[in-house]
Write a protein that holds these residues in place. Structure first.
Motif, PDB file in Angstrom:
ATOM      1  N   GLU A  47       0.824  -1.206   0.000  1.00  0.00           N
ATOM      2  CA  GLU A  47       0.000   0.000   0.000  1.00  0.00           C
ATOM      3  C   GLU A  47       0.862   1.263   0.000  1.00  0.00           C
ATOM      4  N   ARG A  48       1.822   1.359   0.944  1.00  0.00           N
ATOM      5  CA  ARG A  48       2.562   2.594   1.154  1.00  0.00           C
ATOM      6  C   ARG A  48       3.622   2.841   0.087  1.00  0.00           C
ATOM      7  N   ARG A  49       4.392   1.809  -0.231  1.00  0.00           N
ATOM      8  CA  ARG A  49       5.533   1.992  -1.131  1.00  0.00           C
ATOM      9  C   ARG A  49       5.153   1.893  -2.599  1.00  0.00           C
ATOM     10  N   HIS A  50       4.188   1.024  -2.900  1.00  0.00           N
ATOM     11  CA  HIS A  50       3.914   0.721  -4.303  1.00  0.00           C
ATOM     12  C   HIS A  50       2.518   1.131  -4.761  1.00  0.00           C
ATOM     13  N   GLY A  51       1.617   1.472  -3.822  1.00  0.00           N
ATOM     14  CA  GLY A  51       0.275   1.896  -4.202  1.00  0.00           C
ATOM     15  C   GLY A  51      -0.545   0.815  -4.879  1.00  0.00           C
ATOM     16  N   LEU A  52      -0.261  -0.460  -4.565  1.00  0.00           N
ATOM     17  CA  LEU A  52      -0.944  -1.562  -5.250  1.00  0.00           C
ATOM     18  C   LEU A  52      -2.352  -1.787  -4.713  1.00  0.00           C
ATOM     19  N   ILE A  53      -2.586  -1.469  -3.462  1.00  0.00           N
ATOM     20  CA  ILE A  53      -3.909  -1.627  -2.859  1.00  0.00           C
ATOM     21  C   ILE A  53      -4.218  -0.374  -2.046  1.00  0.00           C
ATOM     22  N   GLN A  54      -5.495  -0.060  -1.923  1.00  0.00           N
ATOM     23  CA  GLN A  54      -5.923   1.138  -1.197  1.00  0.00           C
ATOM     24  C   GLN A  54      -7.090   0.781  -0.287  1.00  0.00           C
ATOM     25  N   PRO A  55      -6.812   0.162   0.869  1.00  0.00           N
ATOM     26  CA  PRO A  55      -7.911  -0.177   1.777  1.00  0.00           C
ATOM     27  C   PRO A  55      -8.544   1.081   2.367  1.00  0.00           C
ATOM     28  N   THR A  56      -9.775   0.940   2.811  1.00  0.00           N
ATOM     29  CA  THR A  56     -10.420   2.037   3.523  1.00  0.00           C
ATOM     30  C   THR A  56      -9.943   2.024   4.975  1.00  0.00           C
ATOM     31  N   ARG A  57     -10.329   3.044   5.731  1.00  0.00           N
ATOM     32  CA  ARG A  57      -9.907   3.153   7.133  1.00  0.00           C
ATOM     33  C   ARG A  57     -11.107   3.409   8.032  1.00  0.00           C
ATOM     34  N   THR A  58     -11.027   2.878   9.256  1.00  0.00           N
ATOM     35  CA  THR A  58     -12.012   3.239  10.270  1.00  0.00           C
ATOM     36  C   THR A  58     -11.672   4.624  10.813  1.00  0.00           C
ATOM     37  N   ASP A  59     -12.552   5.175  11.653  1.00  0.00           N
ATOM     38  CA  ASP A  59     -12.283   6.486  12.246  1.00  0.00           C
ATOM     39  C   ASP A  59     -11.001   6.475  13.065  1.00  0.00           C
ATOM     40  N   SER A  60     -10.667   5.304  13.615  1.00  0.00           N
ATOM     41  CA  SER A  60      -9.452   5.198  14.423  1.00  0.00           C
ATOM     42  C   SER A  60      -8.225   4.846  13.590  1.00  0.00           C
ATOM     43  N   GLY A  61      -8.399   4.719  12.275  1.00  0.00           N
ATOM     44  CA  GLY A  61      -7.254   4.505  11.400  1.00  0.00           C
ATOM     45  C   GLY A  61      -6.954   3.072  11.042  1.00  0.00           C
ATOM     46  N   HIS A  62      -7.771   2.118  11.482  1.00  0.00           N
ATOM     47  CA  HIS A  62      -7.524   0.719  11.151  1.00  0.00           C
ATOM     48  C   HIS A  62      -7.904   0.433   9.702  1.00  0.00           C
ATOM     49  N   ARG A  63      -7.111  -0.386   9.043  1.00  0.00           N
ATOM     50  CA  ARG A  63      -7.352  -0.736   7.637  1.00  0.00           C
ATOM     51  C   ARG A  63      -8.495  -1.740   7.511  1.00  0.00           C
ATOM     52  N   LEU A  64      -9.334  -1.525   6.497  1.00  0.00           N
ATOM     53  CA  LEU A  64     -10.419  -2.441   6.174  1.00  0.00           C
ATOM     54  C   LEU A  64     -10.349  -2.771   4.685  1.00  0.00           C
ATOM     55  N   TYR A  65     -10.426  -4.055   4.355  1.00  0.00           N
ATOM     56  CA  TYR A  65     -10.241  -4.517   2.983  1.00  0.00           C
ATOM     57  C   TYR A  65     -11.551  -5.115   2.457  1.00  0.00           C
ATOM     58  N   SER A  66     -11.882  -4.772   1.221  1.00  0.00           N
ATOM     59  CA  SER A  66     -13.055  -5.337   0.561  1.00  0.00           C
ATOM     60  C   SER A  66     -12.677  -6.657  -0.125  1.00  0.00           C
ATOM     61  N   GLN A  67     -13.693  -7.356  -0.631  1.00  0.00           N
ATOM     62  CA  GLN A  67     -13.417  -8.585  -1.382  1.00  0.00           C
ATOM     63  C   GLN A  67     -12.605  -8.266  -2.635  1.00  0.00           C
ATOM     64  N   ALA A  68     -12.863  -7.113  -3.254  1.00  0.00           N
ATOM     65  CA  ALA A  68     -12.079  -6.709  -4.427  1.00  0.00           C
ATOM     66  C   ALA A  68     -10.608  -6.512  -4.054  1.00  0.00           C
ATOM     67  N   ASP A  69     -10.366  -5.942  -2.874  1.00  0.00           N
ATOM     68  CA  ASP A  69      -8.983  -5.789  -2.406  1.00  0.00           C
ATOM     69  C   ASP A  69      -8.319  -7.154  -2.231  1.00  0.00           C
ATOM     70  N   ILE A  70      -9.057  -8.091  -1.666  1.00  0.00           N
ATOM     71  CA  ILE A  70      -8.513  -9.438  -1.447  1.00  0.00           C
ATOM     72  C   ILE A  70      -8.195 -10.106  -2.777  1.00  0.00           C
ATOM     73  N   ASP A  71      -9.085  -9.947  -3.760  1.00  0.00           N
ATOM     74  CA  ASP A  71      -8.828 -10.508  -5.088  1.00  0.00           C
ATOM     75  C   ASP A  71      -7.559  -9.894  -5.696  1.00  0.00           C
ATOM     76  N   THR A  72      -7.389  -8.576  -5.511  1.00  0.00           N
ATOM     77  CA  THR A  72      -6.199  -7.906  -6.029  1.00  0.00           C
ATOM     78  C   THR A  72      -4.937  -8.434  -5.348  1.00  0.00           C
ATOM     79  N   ILE A  73      -5.001  -8.625  -4.046  1.00  0.00           N
ATOM     80  CA  ILE A  73      -3.850  -9.156  -3.307  1.00  0.00           C
ATOM     81  C   ILE A  73      -3.466 -10.534  -3.828  1.00  0.00           C
ATOM     82  N   ARG A  74      -4.452 -11.346  -4.125  1.00  0.00           N
ATOM     83  CA  ARG A  74      -4.153 -12.687  -4.657  1.00  0.00           C
ATOM     84  C   ARG A  74      -3.532 -12.593  -6.047  1.00  0.00           C
ATOM     85  N   ARG A  75      -3.993 -11.638  -6.854  1.00  0.00           N
ATOM     86  CA  ARG A  75      -3.368 -11.444  -8.166  1.00  0.00           C
ATOM     87  C   ARG A  75      -1.915 -11.001  -8.004  1.00  0.00           C
ATOM     88  N   ILE A  76      -1.682 -10.066  -7.102  1.00  0.00           N
ATOM     89  CA  ILE A  76      -0.310  -9.584  -6.875  1.00  0.00           C
ATOM     90  C   ILE A  76       0.583 -10.743  -6.468  1.00  0.00           C
TER      91      ILE A  76
END
Length: 314
Positions: A40-69
């Motif tokens: 996410e930070r160095r390569h910009g390959l995934i862009q999860p959303t964040r909770t109000d407290s800053g925790h990362r949340l990933y969608s199914q599309a994000d998970i599919d992208t991670i598996r492709r990567i």
């Protein structure tokens, strides 16, 4: 930043929204949290959303992208190159979204595979074949799901699902190629030999590459994974093709690139390179006898036609 599991109320919201915390995504994909943050930070390959407290949340599309990567990295593609590969795939989906609901077709395909429903799979395949060119169906619907299942085989059941889909698609491509070979053709079509380079290569990937390169004017002879590289000169001597196309979806080592350059003069026919290896190796092979066709089906076919017509500047 810590990415602890959310509290009970947040967990309920996550389930409703189909969003997952980083710890769960790491379990599902086999990619540790440190690597996910780096992608996410160095390569910009995934862009999860964040909770109000800053925790990362990933969608199914994000998970599919991670598996492709992960799948591309396991094939030897550098992480710096993966972003451009993903961008090409996303552009293709966006271009076709207006005309064809490819995402819906992918969802139906996943459902049929999860049920191991051959009849539903066959019906969907026939509908796709009627609605669009078979090459497009593979590019936009069938192979993306195949790749996702191949990259995600750490999850329970996905190995069986991938094998089920892989066997079905290989059978359909084989049937198409058989009927295509028996249909009327020009008296002397151009002939290609398509062979895999040593390294990771599935039979279906090679079959689909043959589907992309073949046409009424071009016949393709496939050599299956395991073909000895050293014996290709003998095969070409006996078959006398118009060109030998080597296929690979993994990056070439420097040694392999040099080996191909040395091998080219012994083949008695032009040597072409296709698959993801082609754009990755294009700069290092510039000025050599090895011609790079590209990785995308339409690009490969266009460059092949230009080359056979003597119009491609190599």
């Amino acid at each position: 930043m810590n990415d602890h599991a959310a509290g009970p109320q947040t967990q309920g919201a996550l389930a409703h929204q189909a969003l997952f915390p980083i710890r769960e995504v790491s379990r599902l994909t086999g990619v540790n949290a440190v690597t996910l943050r780096a992608w996410e930070r160095r390569h910009g390959l995934i862009q999860p959303t964040r909770t109000d407290s800053g925790h990362r949340l990933y969608s199914q599309a994000d998970i599919d992208t991670i598996r492709r990567i992960r799948g591309w990295l396991e094939r030897g593609v550098a992480v710096s190159k993966v972003a451009s590969i993903l961008a090409r795939g996303q552009a293709s989906v966006q271009d076709v979204a207006v005309a064809e609901p490819s995402s819906r077709s992918q969802a139906l395909l996943r459902e049929a595979v999860q049920r191991f429903d051959t009849a539903a799979l066959a019906q969907l395949f026939d509908q796709l074949s009627a609605a669009m060119a078979l090459e497009r169906a593979f590019t936009e619907v069938l192979m993306p799901v195949w790749h996702d299942l191949a990259a995600g085989q750490g999850a329970y059941g996905q190995a069986s699902e991938w094998l089920f889909l892989d066997q079905f698609l290989r059978g359909r491509v084989f049937s198409h190629q058989q009927s295509h070979q028996q249909s009327p053709r020009k008296a002397q079509p151009r002939r290609l030999v398509l062979a895999p380079l040593p390294g990771p290569c599935q039979e279906l990937e090679l079959q689909v590459a043959g589907l992309m390169l073949g046409s009424e004017d071009v016949g393709v002879t496939l050599l299956m994974p395991g073909q000895p590289l050293d014996e290709l000169a003998l095969v070409c001597e006996r078959l006398r093709p118009d060109a030998l196309v080597l296929f690979a979806n993994h990056a070439l080592t420097a040694g392999m690139g040099k080996r191909l350059v040395r091998m080219a003069p012994s083949l008695q026919c032009p040597l072409l390179l296709a698959g993801e290896a082609a754009p990755l190796a294009q700069d290092s092979l510039a000025g050599t006898p090895v011609v790079c066709l590209g990785a995308e089906g339409a690009v490969m076919r266009q460059r092949l036609r230009q080359y056979l017509a003597g119009q491609l500047d190599t």
